[in-house]
Write a protein that holds these residues in place. Structure first.
Motif, PDB file in Angstrom:
ATOM      1  N   ASP A 255     -20.206   4.725   0.778  1.00 32.87           N
ATOM      2  CA  ASP A 255     -19.940   6.115   1.137  1.00 32.87           C
ATOM      3  C   ASP A 255     -18.537   6.542   0.681  1.00 32.87           C
ATOM      4  OD1 ASP A 255     -22.422   6.303   2.293  1.00 32.87           O
ATOM      5  OD2 ASP A 255     -21.705   5.979   4.343  1.00 32.87           O
ATOM      6  N   LEU A 256     -17.606   5.586   0.682  1.00 26.14           N
ATOM      7  CA  LEU A 256     -16.231   5.898   0.296  1.00 26.14           C
ATOM      8  C   LEU A 256     -15.992   5.696  -1.200  1.00 26.14           C
ATOM      9  CD1 LEU A 256     -14.368   4.193   3.282  1.00 26.14           C
ATOM     10  CD2 LEU A 256     -14.628   6.647   2.882  1.00 26.14           C
TER      11      LEU A 256
ATOM     12  N   ALA B 155     -11.314   5.043  12.655  1.00 19.51           N
ATOM     13  CA  ALA B 155     -11.169   6.503  12.600  1.00 19.51           C
ATOM     14  C   ALA B 155      -9.996   6.931  11.742  1.00 19.51           C
ATOM     15  CB  ALA B 155     -11.015   7.048  14.024  1.00 19.51           C
ATOM     16  N   ASP B 156      -8.921   6.155  11.738  1.00 20.84           N
ATOM     17  CA  ASP B 156      -7.726   6.523  10.979  1.00 20.84           C
ATOM     18  C   ASP B 156      -7.593   5.729   9.679  1.00 20.84           C
ATOM     19  OD1 ASP B 156      -7.356   4.114  12.202  1.00 20.84           O
ATOM     20  OD2 ASP B 156      -5.292   4.514  12.846  1.00 20.84           O
ATOM     21  N   SER B 157      -8.705   5.222   9.158  1.00 21.97           N
ATOM     22  CA  SER B 157      -8.663   4.433   7.928  1.00 21.97           C
ATOM     23  C   SER B 157      -8.183   5.292   6.756  1.00 21.97           C
ATOM     24  CB  SER B 157     -10.045   3.867   7.609  1.00 21.97           C
ATOM     25  OG  SER B 157     -10.051   3.242   6.341  1.00 21.97           O
ATOM     26  N   PRO B 158      -7.150   4.857   6.015  1.00 20.28           N
ATOM     27  CA  PRO B 158      -6.625   5.657   4.900  1.00 20.28           C
ATOM     28  C   PRO B 158      -7.267   5.324   3.553  1.00 20.28           C
ATOM     29  CG  PRO B 158      -5.168   3.812   5.303  1.00 20.28           C
ATOM     30  CD  PRO B 158      -6.322   3.663   6.285  1.00 20.28           C
ATOM     31  N   TYR B 159      -8.242   4.414   3.546  1.00 15.82           N
ATOM     32  CA  TYR B 159      -8.743   3.882   2.276  1.00 15.82           C
ATOM     33  C   TYR B 159      -9.905   4.705   1.738  1.00 15.82           C
ATOM     34  CZ  TYR B 159      -6.164   0.062   4.412  1.00 15.82           C
ATOM     35  OH  TYR B 159      -5.201  -0.683   5.037  1.00 15.82           O
ATOM     36  N   ASN B 160      -9.814   5.073   0.455  1.00 11.55           N
ATOM     37  CA  ASN B 160     -10.888   5.795  -0.227  1.00 11.55           C
ATOM     38  C   ASN B 160     -10.723   5.575  -1.727  1.00 11.55           C
ATOM     39  OD1 ASN B 160      -8.966   7.836  -1.215  1.00 11.55           O
ATOM     40  ND2 ASN B 160      -8.920   8.503   0.938  1.00 11.55           N
ATOM     41  N   SER B 161     -11.558   6.204  -2.504  1.00 14.78           N
ATOM     42  CA  SER B 161     -11.544   5.976  -3.953  1.00 14.78           C
ATOM     43  C   SER B 161     -10.328   6.581  -4.642  1.00 14.78           C
ATOM     44  CB  SER B 161     -12.826   6.543  -4.579  1.00 14.78           C
ATOM     45  OG  SER B 161     -12.928   7.937  -4.329  1.00 14.78           O
ATOM     46  N   ASN B 162      -9.521   7.354  -3.925  1.00  9.65           N
ATOM     47  CA  ASN B 162      -8.283   7.880  -4.506  1.00  9.65           C
ATOM     48  C   ASN B 162      -7.202   6.803  -4.608  1.00  9.65           C
ATOM     49  OD1 ASN B 162      -9.578  10.328  -4.482  1.00  9.65           O
ATOM     50  ND2 ASN B 162      -8.484  11.116  -2.684  1.00  9.65           N
TER      51      ASN B 162
ATOM     52  N   PHE C 246       0.828  -1.201   0.000  1.00 10.13           N
ATOM     53  CA  PHE C 246       0.000   0.000   0.000  1.00 10.13           C
ATOM     54  C   PHE C 246       0.868   1.259   0.000  1.00 10.13           C
ATOM     55  CE2 PHE C 246      -2.702   3.181   2.207  1.00 10.13           C
ATOM     56  CZ  PHE C 246      -3.754   3.218   1.305  1.00 10.13           C
ATOM     57  N   ASP C 247       2.035   1.205   0.636  1.00  5.20           N
ATOM     58  CA  ASP C 247       2.892   2.388   0.686  1.00  5.20           C
ATOM     59  C   ASP C 247       3.433   2.756  -0.696  1.00  5.20           C
ATOM     60  OD1 ASP C 247       4.365   0.041   0.664  1.00  5.20           O
ATOM     61  OD2 ASP C 247       6.035   0.876   1.808  1.00  5.20           O
ATOM     62  N   LEU C 248       3.815   1.743  -1.489  1.00  7.96           N
ATOM     63  CA  LEU C 248       4.292   2.037  -2.847  1.00  7.96           C
ATOM     64  C   LEU C 248       3.149   2.491  -3.743  1.00  7.96           C
ATOM     65  CD1 LEU C 248       6.871  -0.829  -3.549  1.00  7.96           C
ATOM     66  CD2 LEU C 248       7.300   1.518  -2.769  1.00  7.96           C
ATOM     67  N   LEU C 249       1.986   1.898  -3.537  1.00 10.64           N
ATOM     68  CA  LEU C 249       0.832   2.255  -4.363  1.00 10.64           C
ATOM     69  C   LEU C 249       0.455   3.726  -4.176  1.00 10.64           C
ATOM     70  CD1 LEU C 249      -2.343   0.083  -4.863  1.00 10.64           C
ATOM     71  CD2 LEU C 249      -2.571   2.491  -4.300  1.00 10.64           C
ATOM     72  N   THR C 250       0.558   4.214  -2.947  1.00 10.50           N
ATOM     73  CA  THR C 250       0.135   5.592  -2.657  1.00 10.50           C
ATOM     74  C   THR C 250       1.299   6.576  -2.726  1.00 10.50           C
ATOM     75  OG1 THR C 250       0.420   5.150  -0.288  1.00 10.50           O
ATOM     76  CG2 THR C 250      -1.787   4.872  -1.214  1.00 10.50           C
TER      77      THR C 250
ATOM     78  N   PHE D  28      -4.991   0.086  -8.134  1.00 15.52           N
ATOM     79  CA  PHE D  28      -5.765   0.453  -6.947  1.00 15.52           C
ATOM     80  C   PHE D  28      -5.732  -0.678  -5.928  1.00 15.52           C
ATOM     81  CE2 PHE D  28      -7.195   2.908 -10.513  1.00 15.52           C
ATOM     82  CZ  PHE D  28      -7.312   4.198 -10.001  1.00 15.52           C
ATOM     83  N   TYR D  29      -5.964  -0.311  -4.695  1.00 13.86           N
ATOM     84  CA  TYR D  29      -5.818  -1.261  -3.584  1.00 13.86           C
ATOM     85  C   TYR D  29      -7.139  -1.981  -3.297  1.00 13.86           C
ATOM     86  CZ  TYR D  29      -3.615  -2.938   0.739  1.00 13.86           C
ATOM     87  OH  TYR D  29      -3.053  -3.712   1.716  1.00 13.86           O
ATOM     88  N   ASP D  30      -6.993  -3.196  -2.767  1.00 10.25           N
ATOM     89  CA  ASP D  30      -8.144  -3.954  -2.271  1.00 10.25           C
ATOM     90  C   ASP D  30      -8.198  -3.745  -0.756  1.00 10.25           C
ATOM     91  OD1 ASP D  30     -10.225  -5.694  -1.832  1.00 10.25           O
ATOM     92  OD2 ASP D  30      -9.100  -7.519  -2.307  1.00 10.25           O
ATOM     93  N   ALA D  31      -8.993  -2.779  -0.333  1.00 11.85           N
ATOM     94  CA  ALA D  31      -9.009  -2.363   1.064  1.00 11.85           C
ATOM     95  C   ALA D  31      -9.689  -3.418   1.948  1.00 11.85           C
ATOM     96  CB  ALA D  31      -9.739  -1.032   1.199  1.00 11.85           C
ATOM     97  N   PRO D  32      -9.251  -3.530   3.220  1.00 14.04           N
ATOM     98  CA  PRO D  32      -9.901  -4.462   4.151  1.00 14.04           C
ATOM     99  C   PRO D  32     -11.269  -3.919   4.574  1.00 14.04           C
ATOM    100  CG  PRO D  32      -8.154  -3.240   5.269  1.00 14.04           C
ATOM    101  CD  PRO D  32      -8.081  -2.868   3.815  1.00 14.04           C
ATOM    102  N   LEU D  33     -12.312  -4.613   4.190  1.00 10.84           N
ATOM    103  CA  LEU D  33     -13.672  -4.121   4.395  1.00 10.84           C
ATOM    104  C   LEU D  33     -13.996  -3.810   5.856  1.00 10.84           C
ATOM    105  CD1 LEU D  33     -16.426  -3.479   3.146  1.00 10.84           C
ATOM    106  CD2 LEU D  33     -16.966  -5.915   3.221  1.00 10.84           C
ATOM    107  N   PRO D  34     -13.661  -4.681   6.827  1.00  9.63           N
ATOM    108  CA  PRO D  34     -14.032  -4.372   8.222  1.00  9.63           C
ATOM    109  C   PRO D  34     -13.301  -3.161   8.793  1.00  9.63           C
ATOM    110  CG  PRO D  34     -13.552  -6.723   7.937  1.00  9.63           C
ATOM    111  CD  PRO D  34     -13.067  -6.028   6.708  1.00  9.63           C
ATOM    112  N   SER D  35     -12.206  -2.731   8.149  1.00 14.26           N
ATOM    113  CA  SER D  35     -11.409  -1.628   8.699  1.00 14.26           C
ATOM    114  C   SER D  35     -11.850  -0.254   8.201  1.00 14.26           C
ATOM    115  CB  SER D  35      -9.924  -1.832   8.348  1.00 14.26           C
ATOM    116  OG  SER D  35      -9.445  -3.055   8.863  1.00 14.26           O
TER     117      SER D  35
END
Length: 425
Positions: free
Chosen positions: A366-367, A321-328, A297-301, A310-317
């Motif tokens: 929402d994200l 509050a500090d989740s870094p995952y979004n459509s960007n 994820f660090d290289l991707l962003t 694009f990343y496959d984000a962990p759904l439960p996470s």
């Protein structure tokens, strides 16, 4: 005065014959009845003939009963078969006579001497309706990529391993584990090169594809059109639908990343990869590449101005509050269903599990992410179909499936009729 006979009985008197007909009241009654009702005379049961008639009548009754039971059984079986055939006929998907079917019939897998062929045929995906299903472990199918496209699944998946060819060239191999890898089954031979061929022909055949001839006024106008128009995708019935190519990094992500980026250059150069920039946001193109597994994820962003993986984000996470995952930076938001909502028993989500799924799906929406659950029940078929139905009802973005035809082309509620699974026929 009464006379009393005290003389001893004579021998004749003592052995006087006994007449049953005269002495038995029942016999006397029968004789009386026969006198007044002569027609009954021959109906009185008597002797062995009566027993024989009795047995004959009982045998006939048993025979008729057996025949009746057999008749009812036969009618029941015929009704059951007719029901199955009727439902199966109504659900049967017409055989599509398009390019994909021709490829499936004549496909030759890649080997050390030649590439896969054919990779495209005229009327390539005619009649195929895209469906929100993800071909899990697609490379396990007899013909990777093409079977999923023929079913209409908009997502496909390849497990990739970095390694070396016999000549020392670094390449990405496709397989479920290291023991299944061969030098002819690579990311390029099974997916990237065929996709390049497909999109080349699809866009060349598209009436919206401009002529790029230069040196004339017409050519100048067409070049401008190329820059402002969107290329078409793999599905003719829905040319703006993007095919999702999920790459599951099985080897160290940091060692694999640069090779993946490099091998996507051909598709990137044709503007066929969905990308993101700060100014334009997410721009959809014919192929959307997702990194899952050990994707770094660090290289991707790290590139903050352009991304096309694009990343496959962990759904439960996603709710953290500090989740870094979004459509960007992400496209999918996935999880094993057991990890996300707990063990699913008897092929049915509980009310509490439904609430959890609904909450997670809404957060992903929402994200701007596509929610996906994997490791769902696959057997019995009725349980699998019920889970699919519940997930779709709860708004899950895409179904993770192994049985492509059943997922993409059948009405799951009608799949099991009379205890028979008709969706795989």
């Amino acid at each position: 005065m009464a006379y009393r006979d005290d003389s001893p009985l004579s021998d004749e008197r003592s052995v006087a014959p006994f007449s049953p007909l005269e002495q038995t009241p029942l016999r006397q009654q029968n004789r009386t009845l026969h006198r007044f009702f002569p027609q009954w005379r021959n109906t009185t049961p008597s002797g062995p003939s009566f027993l024989s008639n009795k047995l004959t009548q009982r045998s006939k009754r048993l025979l008729w009963s057996a025949l009746f039971i057999l008749l009812i059984t036969a009618l029941t079986i015929l009704t059951w078969l007719a029901l199955i055939l009727t439902v199966a006929n109504r659900l049967r998907i017409p055989h599509l006579n398009n390019g994909l079917q021709k490829i499936l019939e004549t496909y030759h897998a890649p080997n050390t001497t030649h590439a896969a062929y054919p990779t495209w045929a005229e009327d390539f995906s005619g009649g195929v309706i895209p469906v929100q299903c993800h071909a899990h472990n697609d490379y396990w199918h007899r013909i990777p990529l093409y079977e999923g496209l023929a079913a209409g699944c908009v997502g496909t998946e390849a497990d990739i391993w970095i390694g070396n060819l016999p000549d020392g060239t670094v390449d990405l191999f496709v397989g479920h584990n290291s023991k299944s890898l061969t030098q002819s089954r690579t990311l390029r031979s099974l997916y990237l090169d065929p996709l390049f061929d497909i999109l080349s022909y699809q866009n060349a055949m598209s009436p919206n594809t401009p002529n790029t001839t230069t040196g004339t006024a017409t050519g100048t106008q067409d070049i401008l059109a190329i820059e402002t128009s969107s290329p078409v995708g793999v599905f003719s019935t829905s040319p703006n639908t993007s095919l999702i190519l999920a790459l599951d990094f099985k080897t160290d992500g940091h060692k694999t990343w640069d090779t993946v980026v490099s091998q996507l250059d051909n598709l990137r150069s044709q503007n066929w990869l969905t990308y993101w920039t700060p100014s334009s946001g997410l721009v959809r193109r014919p192929v959307t590449v997702i990194g899952t597994g050990d994707t770094p994820f660090d290289l991707l962003t790290s590139n903050t101005t352009y991304r096309d993986i694009f990343y496959d984000a962990p759904l439960p996470s996603l709710s953290d509050a500090d989740s870094p995952y979004n459509s960007n930076n992400s496209y999918y938001a996935s999880s094993a269903i057991g990890k996300a909502v707990g063990a699913v028993r008897f092929g049915r989500l509980t009310d509490g599990q439904k609430d959890n799924v609904k909450e997670q799906v809404e957060k992903a929406n929402d994200l701007g992410l596509v929610s996906r659950y994997w490791d769902t029940v696959s057997w019995p078929v009725g349980w699998r179909n019920r889970i699919w139905e519940q997930l779709v009802e709860l708004g899950v973005g895409i179904l993770n499936v192994d049985d492509l035809t059943a997922a993409a082309r059948w009405d799951w509620e009608m799949c099991v009729v009379g205890g028979v699974n008709i969706c795989n026929s």
